[in-house]
Design a protein around this motif. Structure first.
Motif, mmCIF file in Angstrom:
data_model
loop_
_atom_site.group_PDB
_atom_site.id
_atom_site.type_symbol
_atom_site.label_atom_id
_atom_site.label_comp_id
_atom_site.label_asym_id
_atom_site.label_seq_id
_atom_site.Cartn_x
_atom_site.Cartn_y
_atom_site.Cartn_z
ATOM 1 N N ILE A 50 14.846 -22.893 40.292
ATOM 2 C CA ILE A 50 13.506 -23.147 40.068
ATOM 3 C C ILE A 50 13.008 -24.351 40.052
ATOM 4 N N ALA A 51 13.763 -25.446 40.096
ATOM 5 C CA ALA A 51 12.922 -26.996 41.148
ATOM 6 C C ALA A 51 12.869 -25.958 42.191
ATOM 7 N N GLY A 52 13.357 -26.008 42.988
ATOM 8 C CA GLY A 52 13.330 -25.888 44.804
ATOM 9 C C GLY A 52 13.538 -24.766 44.876
ATOM 10 N N MET B 18 15.797 -33.191 39.485
ATOM 11 C CA MET B 18 14.874 -32.210 40.254
ATOM 12 C C MET B 18 14.323 -31.242 39.340
ATOM 13 N N LEU B 19 14.664 -30.637 38.451
ATOM 14 C CA LEU B 19 13.604 -30.008 37.739
ATOM 15 C C LEU B 19 11.918 -31.182 37.240
ATOM 16 N N ILE B 20 12.302 -32.212 36.802
ATOM 17 C CA ILE B 20 11.021 -33.369 36.623
ATOM 18 C C ILE B 20 10.490 -33.760 37.654
ATOM 19 N N LYS C 155 5.805 -33.426 40.683
ATOM 20 C CA LYS C 155 5.399 -33.327 43.000
ATOM 21 C C LYS C 155 4.363 -31.951 43.394
ATOM 22 N N GLY C 156 5.058 -30.738 42.227
ATOM 23 C CA GLY C 156 4.713 -29.841 42.972
ATOM 24 C C GLY C 156 5.514 -28.489 43.837
ATOM 25 N N LYS D 258 9.831 -33.702 51.283
ATOM 26 C CA LYS D 258 10.969 -34.703 51.042
ATOM 27 C C LYS D 258 11.583 -34.178 52.495
ATOM 28 N N ALA D 259 12.292 -33.049 52.998
ATOM 29 C CA ALA D 259 12.915 -32.867 53.964
ATOM 30 C C ALA D 259 11.888 -33.432 55.251
#
Length: 416
Positions: free
Chosen positions: A242-244, A396-398, A403-404, A411-412
């Motif tokens: 869900i986060a990424g 990660m979820l936050i 940040k979308g 970030k990568a």
């Protein structure tokens, strides 16, 4: 498989594999040596003491640095609000998972335990506990891992003061940021000793506590360990996805073995703060999020403790012949699980307060306390693992909410 691929796999997983081999070796020694494995405990204690020594300055520096370097304090308020929401939702979900498990497999079925009355049980004053949890009466008391939440609140306020000081505060802000970088390098040095320390710790755990798993608590332990593992693998994978998305899922499982094994071996959420921060950085979580969420989460976010609280409540209901049924009973159990997870400190043995809360709020006799204390000791390693690794996936979820959905890709790209 190409040599390049093999090289990448070894580079990404060599440290977790080294930790795992050390733990397996230590566990094997524990089985062979039995109680005599306790002579290895000092080696594990040395590693744990090194980690605990760095925790207080690490928490103060990273939190105050993150807060001081947040340009808009409204962002801080947003991070804290989202963090609280995520912690409550994941705590509710973990409690619900264990509720389902204990209804399908009652943990106290067929258990025979001789009730032993404890020498003294102090009544839990909730208001007094809250005051002691969030404040201390002297500055020197902040320099102790026993007062982590008070230290976190102080660090947040200090960081806000630095931010509000404007130009004069920027000197302090830059200093805190530099110290934060140094502390992260310090963590890397300490983690070089993790395989030896954790191997010795596991030898002691298996050798000393292994026989208890075959006693009256075997059924409860047999319920908890698989449920904790399922929650760790299935739900944390879901949260990471869900986060990424796929990248978040892969990044999480690439980085999380070291913190998970550290938590499993030390039995302390606080001791796992350093490797958790390193894992979050490896995943790509923004430091303004991870350096606030992970230290706070080590004190007030405990999915594994919510799992164990439901198990303990169901266990006591069965022992005392009380029906564990009905929506009201279940909702009360979830509420107590969330409360007990919140008031626990991030140090070994901190679950005692949560156990006292269960006994007090349900009105169980004082004899119930040692029963929970033994059960808590037996389920503590996987509970701590779930508690600690849950902080990383929560960060990660936050970050995803703040940040979308493309945060991890951006970030990568910024670090490549």
């Amino acid at each position: 498989m190409s040599s390049l691929t093999k090289s990448n796999i070894w580079k990404n997983y060599r440290f977790p594999l080294l930790l795992l081999c050390a733990i397996l070796l230590g566990s094997g020694l524990g089985v062979i040596l039995g109680p005599h494995a306790e002579f290895l405990k000092p080696i594990g204690d040395i590693f744990l003491n090194l980690i605990f020594t760095v925790v207080v300055p690490l928490v103060f520096i990273t939190i105050s640095s993150s807060v001081a370097n947040i340009a808009n304090l409204k962002t801080l308020g947003k991070i804290l609000a989202i963090m609280l929401m995520v912690f409550i939702i994941t705590g509710f979900l973990s409690s619900s998972v264990m509720l389902t498990a204990v209804k399908l497999f009652p943990p106290s079925e067929g258990v025979q335990i001789e009730l032993t009355k404890p020498e003294q049980v102090e009544q839990l004053e909730l208001t007094e506990q809250i005051v002691k949890t969030v404040t201390v009466s002297d500055f020197t008391e902040l320099l102790s891992r026993k007062n982590m939440l008070a230290l976190i609140i102080f660090a947040i306020l200090f960081g806000m003061a630095v931010s509000l000081a404007g130009e004069k505060g920027k000197v302090v802000s830059r200093g805190l940021h530099a110290l934060s970088e140094v502390m992260m390098k310090f963590i890397q040095i300490l983690m070089w000793f993790a395989p030896i320390g954790l191997g010795a710790y596991f030898a002691n755990l298996v050798g000393v506590f292994g026989p208890e798993l075959l006693g009256s608590y075997a059924r409860a332990v047999a319920v908890y360990y698989p449920v904790a593992l399922i929650y760790f693998v299935v739900f944390f994978s879901l949260y990471a996805w869900i986060a990424g998305g796929k990248r978040g899922f892969r990044s999480y499982w690439k980085a999380i073995p070291a913190p998970a094994l550290t938590a499993l071996g030390t039995g302390s959420s606080v001791a796992t703060i350093p490797p958790n921060l390193a894992a979050a950085e490896k995943i790509g979580v923004h430091r303004e999020v991870s350096e606030i969420v992970i230290p706070i989460g080590a004190t007030i976010h405990m999915d594994g403790s919510c799992l164990s609280a439901i198990l303990k409540i169901s266990f006591l209901f069965g022992i005392f012949g009380m029906p564990f049924t009905g929506i009201d009973t279940f909702l009360t159990a979830i509420l107590i699980a969330l409360l007990s997870g919140t008031v626990m400190s991030g140090v070994p043995g901190g679950g005692f307060i949560g156990e006292l809360l269960i006994v007090t709020m349900y009105g169980f006799p004082p004899e119930a306390l040692p029963i929970l204390a033994i059960l808590g000791t037996l389920v503590d390693p996987p509970a701590t693992m779930v508690n600690s690794t849950g902080d990383t996936v929560s960060s990660m979820l936050i970050t995803r909410i703040l940040k979308g959905k493309e945060w991890i890709q951006r970030k990568a790209q910024s670090t490549s």
